[in-house]
Structures are given as C-alpha cells and as structure tokens.
Design an enzyme around this catalytic site. Structure first.
Site, short mmCIF file in Angstrom:
data_model
loop_
_atom_site.label_atom_id
_atom_site.label_comp_id
_atom_site.label_asym_id
_atom_site.label_seq_id
_atom_site.Cartn_x
_atom_site.Cartn_y
_atom_site.Cartn_z
N ASP A 109 -3.05 1.14 -4.34
CA ASP A 109 -2.07 0.49 -3.47
C ASP A 109 -2.38 0.55 -1.98
O ASP A 109 -1.54 0.13 -1.17
CB ASP A 109 -0.68 1.08 -3.71
CG ASP A 109 -0.61 2.57 -3.44
OD1 ASP A 109 -1.68 3.21 -3.31
OD2 ASP A 109 0.51 3.10 -3.35
N GLU A 110 -3.54 1.02 -1.58
CA GLU A 110 -3.86 1.01 -0.16
C GLU A 110 -5.37 0.94 0.06
O GLU A 110 -6.16 1.36 -0.78
CB GLU A 110 -3.27 2.23 0.57
CG GLU A 110 -3.81 3.56 0.11
CD GLU A 110 -3.27 4.72 0.96
OE1 GLU A 110 -3.22 4.59 2.20
OE2 GLU A 110 -2.91 5.75 0.36
#
Length: 363
Positions: A109-110
């Site tokens: 997610d990043e």
C-alpha cells in the site's frame, strides 16, 4: 556565474487504510462502520488494518484483537483477502509506471517514486502526484495520500500530514523550517525509549535536536546521532531503489527496567511477536528463519536462530519458537535482560536493481 542547485523529485504515495478501504469498496455493508481486517471477534490474532471509523476509537494495525474489542466493542472483523489486495496493488503499480520506472515499493500500500525524469514530460512532481491520485480514485475507487519533496524522508513524513485523501508538497526552501517543527517522535529510529530519553534532555522538536553538535548527538544516541544531525537539516541522499528486496522484518523492545524472570520475558515476547505478525500480514510475507535477539544489561548481545521446514507468518509458531530459544539460552534465570527482539527472514529471493539517477530541478 552562480550554479543552480539541482534536486531530485520524490513522491511518496500511501494508500488510505488500504486493506479496510478495499473491503468497504467491495462490500457496501461495511461502509461507514468500524472495521478490522484480520484478528477475530473471539480476541485471537492481530489487526492487519483498521478503517478510519475504527481508528477514531484508537484501533490500529498490529494491535491484538482483544485490545481492539476493548476500545471498540462494536468493531467488525473480516478475514484478509490478500490475493485481492495484491491484485489491486498491482493495478496501482501500473498507474505509477505511466510516469516512471523508478518505483520502490515499501509494502502493498505504499511506495516511493522518483519522477526526476517522468515519462510523459510533465515536469512538475506536484502535478504528477495529483494525476496519480486522481487515476487511483477514478479507476480503482480508492483514495491515496501523497507527499512530495526532494528526498525520501521528507516525502514520507509529508504524505502523513493531510491524511486521508490529502497531498502535501514541501519544497527545498521550506525543508529546514519544516524539520525544526517536527516532533522528535516522527524521526526515523526514535522509538519509545529514545523519545523518553530525548524528553528528559528537553529535546522535543527538530529545532531542539539542531542545537546539538554532531559529536554530542553521537555521544547521546550512538550511530543514529549521525542520521539525526543530517536529517534535521533536510539531508537524505538515499536513492529510490526499484524492486528493493525485503530481507527481513524485525520488532524489538528495550525495557525501562531489566527483566530477570523468564515469565516476564515470555510476556514481553508475546507482545513483540504480535506486532511482528501484524507487520508480516501487512507486507504479505512469510519467512523460514526465526531469530531471537537478547541484549543484557552489560550491553552484550546474543542472537539465536532456528530455520523451519516451511515459510510461516503464523503468530503461534513464531511465539513457540522464540520461547524455546529463550528457555534454552536462559534456563538458569541468572541474567538481566535489557532488550528482546524477534526477526523473521529467509523470504523468497528477489533481484535487487540499484539505480541512482542524476538529479534534476524540482519545479
């Protein structure tokens, strides 16, 4: 002739409550409700992700389920769908690739993006970040926050300022002032013990750290002092590394008072193992080698490892293994333990590609 300084253009993209947001997107009955991905209503396991509705009550990722229930009794638990999250993460990565190939994923997610040379010739990192966020929202019905600056550290901190669904740009002329106002707890490497020590020294912000010389910082904080000295001045030369390999994931804790009883050490290992399992679930990683780290009150350190037949990220297996390693090492209970840590390693091998692009003007 005065030579104009050239900077990198770094974007840090961080999806908002990613696992929980995917669940709320796919299942309307979860929308607007406090939701935990992972864990269980019986209080077993750890939370892999929490929706913003759950975070209002203090629920966080890597938190034991029983604690999440005590904070938010009406919280809903759902089983993680890592295959879905991985597929969505791949779609997000494809959006990134429209603009650059210099992408360093930190988890599903990043990621960091170096857009010093962007494929579309847009030129402005701020405009690129806006387009990426708009594409994620339009194509995937999810929101992301972005931080933009000239280095990785500042970009990552910036992405957290206006969450959720926010964007923050910190340009070269603003960095030192920004770092001076930053609480010391936001600095990489400052955990609970270091933060407490800094507080006792009346060091609360970057400006307070900046008053100390580099030798003074090293004297008080060891090799991390070099990092603190540089980063409070906005200096971070680490390049974005595409396809960076995750070699291990570790969690450790330093205790305010030395531990002398095995049952106290077992209790602390349970908390450490729960945090580690939460991180492993978030990163969707399983490892084969479990390592126990012990630091004694005389600052001597030992590491004991055991390799399993199969990869795992199961909390019960990790905890059972480290407790066995601890009991073999400290059966006589004649040592004073200052720190305990657990590392999981020996993941699937990934090729590492290191690139250090020439820096360009930021805006």
């Amino acid at each position: 002739m005065i030579e104009e300084k050239i900077y990198r253009k770094i974007i840090h993209i961080d999806m908002d409550a990613f696992f929980a947001s995917v669940e709320q997107r796919d299942f309307p009955e979860y929308r607007g409700k406090p939701l935990a991905v992972g864990g269980s209503p019986e209080g077993r396991g750890v939370v892999a992700a929490a929706s913003y509705e759950a975070r209002v009550f203090g629920v966080r990722s890597a938190m034991p389920s029983h604690k999440a229930i005590s904070l938010c009794p009406h919280i809903l638990f759902v089983r993680p769908r890592f295959d879905v999250y991985k597929k969505v993460s791949g779609s997000i990565r494809e959006i990134f690739k429209r603009y650059t190939d210099l992408i360093e994923p930190l988890s599903l997610d990043e990621a960091y993006l170096d857009v010093s040379y962007d494929k579309l010739g847009i030129g402005s990192a701020l405009d690129i970040a806006k387009q990426i966020r708009e594409a994620i929202k339009a194509e995937l019905n999810l929101t992301a926050s972005a931080g933009i600056s000239i280095n990785k550290f500042v970009a990552k901190v910036a992405s957290d300022i206006n969450k959720p669904d926010g964007i923050t740009f910190i340009g070269p002329s603003k960095i030192e002032a920004f770092m001076e106002t930053l609480p010391v707890g936001k600095f990489y490497g400052v955990g609970k013990v270091t933060a407490k020590k800094m507080g006792q020294m009346n060091l609360h912000t970057g400006a307070d750290l900046k008053r100390l010389t580099e030798p003074e910082l090293v004297k008080h904080f060891g090799k991390q002092g070099h990092f603190f000295y540089r980063i409070v001045r906005g200096i971070d030369d680490r390049p974005v590394q595409p396809n960076r390999e995750t070699k291990s994931i570790s969690v450790e804790d330093t205790f305010e008072h030395d531990l002398t009883r095995l049952k106290d050490m077992d209790f602390e290992l349970e908390k450490i193992a729960e945090r580690l399992a939460g991180r492993l679930q978030k990163h969707q990683l399983k490892g084969r080698t479990i390592t126990l780290k012990i630091r004694f009150n005389d600052f001597s350190i030992i590491n004991r490892s055991k390799s399993l037949l199969q990869n795992t990220n199961d909390l019960s297996i990790i905890l059972q293994t480290v407790k066995e390693l601890l009991s073999k090492e400290l059966s006589a209970e004649d040592k004073r333990v200052r720190l305990l840590g657990i590392t999981l390693s020996n993941f699937n091998e990934i090729t590492i590609i290191n690139k250090n692009p020439q820096q360009l003007r930021l805006f």
